[in-house]
Motif scaffolding. Structure first.
Motif, PDB file in Angstrom:
ATOM      1  N   GLU A   1       0.819  -1.203   0.000  1.00  0.00           N
ATOM      2  CA  GLU A   1       0.000   0.000   0.000  1.00  0.00           C
ATOM      3  C   GLU A   1       0.862   1.266   0.000  1.00  0.00           C
ATOM      4  OE1 GLU A   1      -2.700  -0.504   3.250  1.00  0.00           O
ATOM      5  OE2 GLU A   1      -3.833  -2.082   2.221  1.00  0.00           O
ATOM      6  N   TYR A   2       1.990   1.216   0.694  1.00  0.00           N
ATOM      7  CA  TYR A   2       2.880   2.378   0.695  1.00  0.00           C
ATOM      8  C   TYR A   2       3.467   2.591  -0.696  1.00  0.00           C
ATOM      9  CZ  TYR A   2       6.613   5.573   1.969  1.00  0.00           C
ATOM     10  OH  TYR A   2       7.443   6.665   2.028  1.00  0.00           O
ATOM     11  N   ARG A   3       3.852   1.507  -1.344  1.00  0.00           N
ATOM     12  CA  ARG A   3       4.376   1.618  -2.705  1.00  0.00           C
ATOM     13  C   ARG A   3       3.318   2.174  -3.652  1.00  0.00           C
ATOM     14  NH1 ARG A   3       7.710  -4.147  -3.160  1.00  0.00           N
ATOM     15  NH2 ARG A   3       9.561  -3.446  -2.025  1.00  0.00           N
ATOM     16  N   HIS A   4       2.058   1.812  -3.399  1.00  0.00           N
ATOM     17  CA  HIS A   4       0.971   2.348  -4.223  1.00  0.00           C
ATOM     18  C   HIS A   4       0.912   3.867  -4.101  1.00  0.00           C
ATOM     19  CE1 HIS A   4      -2.996   2.620  -6.115  1.00  0.00           C
ATOM     20  NE2 HIS A   4      -3.344   3.410  -5.110  1.00  0.00           N
ATOM     21  N   THR A   5       1.139   4.390  -2.901  1.00  0.00           N
ATOM     22  CA  THR A   5       1.094   5.847  -2.723  1.00  0.00           C
ATOM     23  C   THR A   5       2.261   6.521  -3.422  1.00  0.00           C
ATOM     24  OG1 THR A   5       2.378   5.870  -0.656  1.00  0.00           O
ATOM     25  CG2 THR A   5      -0.006   5.536  -0.463  1.00  0.00           C
ATOM     26  N   THR A   6       3.445   5.900  -3.370  1.00  0.00           N
ATOM     27  CA  THR A   6       4.611   6.515  -4.018  1.00  0.00           C
ATOM     28  C   THR A   6       4.468   6.488  -5.528  1.00  0.00           C
ATOM     29  OG1 THR A   6       5.822   4.402  -3.945  1.00  0.00           O
ATOM     30  CG2 THR A   6       6.122   5.918  -2.103  1.00  0.00           C
ATOM     31  N   MET A   7       3.877   5.416  -6.070  1.00  0.00           N
ATOM     32  CA  MET A   7       3.651   5.333  -7.511  1.00  0.00           C
ATOM     33  C   MET A   7       2.614   6.360  -7.951  1.00  0.00           C
ATOM     34  SD  MET A   7       3.598   1.199  -8.013  1.00  0.00           S
ATOM     35  CE  MET A   7       3.018   1.350  -9.701  1.00  0.00           C
ATOM     36  N   HIS A   8       1.648   6.621  -7.042  1.00  0.00           N
ATOM     37  CA  HIS A   8       0.566   7.555  -7.375  1.00  0.00           C
ATOM     38  C   HIS A   8       1.064   8.991  -7.405  1.00  0.00           C
ATOM     39  CE1 HIS A   8      -3.524   9.098  -7.671  1.00  0.00           C
ATOM     40  NE2 HIS A   8      -3.255   9.906  -6.669  1.00  0.00           N
ATOM     41  N   VAL A   9       1.980   9.349  -6.499  1.00  0.00           N
ATOM     42  CA  VAL A   9       2.415  10.729  -6.425  1.00  0.00           C
ATOM     43  C   VAL A   9       3.618  11.023  -7.306  1.00  0.00           C
ATOM     44  CG1 VAL A   9       1.579  10.954  -4.079  1.00  0.00           C
ATOM     45  CG2 VAL A   9       3.957  10.320  -4.453  1.00  0.00           C
ATOM     46  N   ALA A  10       4.320   9.950  -7.755  1.00  0.00           N
ATOM     47  CA  ALA A  10       5.533  10.160  -8.529  1.00  0.00           C
ATOM     48  C   ALA A  10       5.333  11.025  -9.764  1.00  0.00           C
ATOM     49  CB  ALA A  10       6.151   8.811  -8.921  1.00  0.00           C
ATOM     50  N   PRO A  11       4.250  10.806 -10.615  1.00  0.00           N
ATOM     51  CA  PRO A  11       4.082  11.612 -11.811  1.00  0.00           C
ATOM     52  C   PRO A  11       3.883  13.087 -11.512  1.00  0.00           C
ATOM     53  CG  PRO A  11       2.787   9.609 -11.937  1.00  0.00           C
ATOM     54  CD  PRO A  11       3.278   9.732 -10.525  1.00  0.00           C
ATOM     55  N   ASN A  12       3.428  13.414 -10.310  1.00  0.00           N
ATOM     56  CA  ASN A  12       3.151  14.812  -9.950  1.00  0.00           C
ATOM     57  C   ASN A  12       4.366  15.485  -9.328  1.00  0.00           C
ATOM     58  OD1 ASN A  12       0.470  14.509 -10.788  1.00  0.00           O
ATOM     59  ND2 ASN A  12      -0.089  13.643  -8.785  1.00  0.00           N
TER      60      ASN A  12
END
Length: 212
Positions: A200-211
């Motif tokens: 779940e933490y990796r999901h958050t980092t993947m989600h914010v990376a493009p921004n």
């Protein structure tokens, strides 16, 4: 973690007044039984009772942390789950180490105290399980609550079996074996929580990376 908190899979994240009420009830049950079992375990000289008391303490702390982060960001909740998984691992390692140490130093525990207190703890944990069973699936934060409740119920049954073994053999080995098995259960649950929390933490980092 539900859609209202931004989880793409719509996993339940604890955002429910009913869930909060149930958690408060379970916190009270676990905190009370921690005190009862720790005192009784010390008086009876039982490592399995003391291990189960630590499980109650860990549960009360876990539920309190779970309440604190309900409604927080996905990253905050995944970090909280990581902390809970790590603490469960430390508790399991302590019980395992303590059990190995007491293999050579512990006398025979009092089977009657183990059995009676174990029965009380089992009743308390069955009540907790019934309160939380409808919320057993969810994010790492919610699932850690369920796993801790399940561990308690299993642990109490094991303590009662240990009491029978101590009574039948007049040795401490059944108590020590059960304490060791409970340590393994703590460690296994910690790995489950940590794996899900990391995902779940990796999901958050993947989600914010493009921004970024």
């Amino acid at each position: 973690m539900g859609a209202c908190c931004g989880h793409s899979q719509g996993t339940f994240d604890g955002m429910s007044q009913d869930y909060r009420r149930r958690l408060w009830l379970v916190i009270a049950i676990n905190a009370g039984m921690f005190i009862v079992e720790m005192v009784a375990g010390q008086a009876a000289g039982s490592k399995s009772l003391q291990a189960d008391a630590l499980d109650f303490f860990g549960d009360a702390a876990t539920y309190g942390l779970s309440l604190a982060v309900i409604g927080a960001s996905l990253r905050t909740r995944s970090l909280a789950a990581l902390a809970k998984g790590a603490s469960l691992f430390v508790m399991g390692a302590w019980v395992a180490g303590s059990t190995l140490y007491h293999v050579f130093t512990l006398g025979v525990p009092q089977a009657a105290v183990m059995g009676s207190v174990g029965f009380m703890a089992l009743a308390a944990n069955l009540a907790s399980v019934l309160l939380l069973v409808r919320y057993k699936d969810g994010d790492a934060n919610v699932r850690s609550v369920w796993l801790c409740s399940r561990n308690d119920a299993i642990g109490n049954i094991a303590v009662m079996l240990a009491a029978l073994g101590v009574w039948g053999t007049a040795t401490a080995w059944p108590d020590l074996i059960v304490a060791g098995l409970m340590a393994s259960l703590f460690l296994s649950s910690s790995f489950q929580i940590l794996r899900q929390a990391v995902r779940e933490y990796r999901h958050t980092t993947m989600h914010v990376a493009p921004n970024a």
